[in-house]
Design an enzyme around this catalytic site. Structure first.
Site, PDB file in Angstrom:
ATOM      1  N   GLN A 140       0.843  -1.192   0.000  1.00 20.67           N
ATOM      2  CA  GLN A 140       0.000   0.000   0.000  1.00 20.67           C
ATOM      3  C   GLN A 140       0.877   1.239   0.000  1.00 20.67           C
ATOM      4  O   GLN A 140       1.657   1.467   0.930  1.00 20.67           O
ATOM      5  CB  GLN A 140      -0.919   0.031   1.216  1.00 20.67           C
ATOM      6  CG  GLN A 140      -1.791   1.288   1.254  1.00 20.67           C
ATOM      7  CD  GLN A 140      -2.619   1.400   2.518  1.00 20.67           C
ATOM      8  OE1 GLN A 140      -2.846   0.417   3.223  1.00 20.67           O
ATOM      9  NE2 GLN A 140      -3.079   2.611   2.820  1.00 20.67           N
ATOM     10  N   HIS A 171      -7.554   0.769  10.271  1.00 24.66           N
ATOM     11  CA  HIS A 171      -6.848   0.125   9.166  1.00 24.66           C
ATOM     12  C   HIS A 171      -7.502  -1.210   8.821  1.00 24.66           C
ATOM     13  O   HIS A 171      -7.927  -1.955   9.706  1.00 24.66           O
ATOM     14  CB  HIS A 171      -5.382  -0.103   9.566  1.00 24.66           C
ATOM     15  CG  HIS A 171      -4.530  -0.637   8.461  1.00 24.66           C
ATOM     16  ND1 HIS A 171      -4.233   0.094   7.329  1.00 24.66           N
ATOM     17  CD2 HIS A 171      -3.901  -1.838   8.312  1.00 24.66           C
ATOM     18  CE1 HIS A 171      -3.453  -0.638   6.534  1.00 24.66           C
ATOM     19  NE2 HIS A 171      -3.259  -1.808   7.100  1.00 24.66           N
ATOM     20  N   CYS A 199      -6.357   1.462   2.299  1.00 27.75           N
ATOM     21  CA  CYS A 199      -6.294   0.113   2.865  1.00 27.75           C
ATOM     22  C   CYS A 199      -7.577  -0.676   2.626  1.00 27.75           C
ATOM     23  O   CYS A 199      -7.546  -1.906   2.501  1.00 27.75           O
ATOM     24  CB  CYS A 199      -5.968   0.156   4.355  1.00 27.75           C
ATOM     25  SG  CYS A 199      -7.138   1.124   5.350  1.00 27.75           S
ATOM     26  N   ASP A 246      -1.559  -7.427   4.562  1.00 30.36           N
ATOM     27  CA  ASP A 246      -1.581  -6.037   5.019  1.00 30.36           C
ATOM     28  C   ASP A 246      -0.541  -5.287   4.202  1.00 30.36           C
ATOM     29  O   ASP A 246       0.661  -5.563   4.304  1.00 30.36           O
ATOM     30  CB  ASP A 246      -1.252  -5.983   6.517  1.00 30.36           C
ATOM     31  CG  ASP A 246      -1.283  -4.569   7.086  1.00 30.36           C
ATOM     32  OD1 ASP A 246      -1.284  -3.596   6.305  1.00 30.36           O
ATOM     33  OD2 ASP A 246      -1.302  -4.435   8.323  1.00 30.36           O
TER      34      ASP A 246
END
Length: 232
Positions: free
Chosen positions: A89, A168, A95, A183
């Site tokens: 990211q 997040h 996100c 992630d």
């Protein structure tokens, strides 16, 4: 200067509209709420669950865990299957979109009819499926269609749109017999151990409970699953 988007709400209706516009076959598969980690709530999720998204508060304890976890994995190693679709990211507040793309990008290996043929989503995933995580991030930065549809979705939610947030999204998927935490802020996917199509939802919730245990006084955890569309 880092590109920044408006944050996406943890709202299945918004997610389904968003991903449906891109090419998710929402007549067959949809995002649904997981109301609790308790058995009654898991029983409400249509089976088999294909992915789980967790929205959680960013806090110092999470950042400390992220750094310690990375050091431990770099020291001891871990198995990451070659079929795991993972991206970094680099866009601020993206996100939610990263989590959704992680969900559908991995789930389509299990369900071939997940994506509408010829859609923007299919083209995006086909184009990036063999790229390195950093290169996928670069591709997303230049995907104007994705940005436009994301912006529309981010302004359709029930909560006020704000630019700076402290929550997040992460995504959990089952790939080739292992459950992975994906992630885009982390250095690599995190392998949380063996899993299967039948046990994935419970396995994912068990990992979510680890997140919760690190912030026991915090209530702002929400979960969404990608699952077969229900007739109800």
């Amino acid at each position: 200067m880092q590109k920044t988007w408006f944050p996406l709400e943890s709202n299945p209706e918004v997610m389904n509209t968003y991903m449906g516009k891109l090419g998710l076959n929402t007549g067959l598969y949809r995002f649904v709420d997981i109301f609790s980690t308790e058995e009654w709530a898991l029983d409400m999720v249509p089976k088999p669950a294909l992915a789980v998204l967790l929205l959680f508060p960013l806090a110092n304890v999470e950042e400390e865990h992220r750094l310690n976890q990375a050091r431990e994995i770099e020291a001891n190693g871990q198995h990451v299957g070659e079929n795991v679709f993972y991206m970094k990211q680099t866009i601020g507040n993206a996100c939610g979109t990263i989590g959704l793309l992680h969900a559908v990008g991995n789930a389509r290996r299990i369900q071939a009819d997940l994506i509408v043929p010829g859609s923007h989503l299919e083209t995006l995933l086909d184009t990036t499926s063999t790229l390195e995580p950093e290169k996928i991030a670069e591709h997303l930065e230049n995907d104007n269609t994705l940005e436009e549809v994301h912006t529309d979705a981010a302004t359709q939610g029930q909560t006020e749109v704000v630019e700076d947030i402290d929550n997040h999204f992460v995504c959990f998927v089952q790939v080739d017999g292992h459950i992975y935490e994906l992630d885009g802020r982390k250095k690599f996917p995190i392998n949380h151990g063996p899993s299967s199509t039948d046990t994935f939802l419970l396995d994912a919730v068990n990992v979510v409970q680890q997140f919760m245990s690190r912030q026991p006084e915090e209530q702002r955890f929400t979960m969404v699953a990608l699952a077969p569309a229900s007739d109800e």
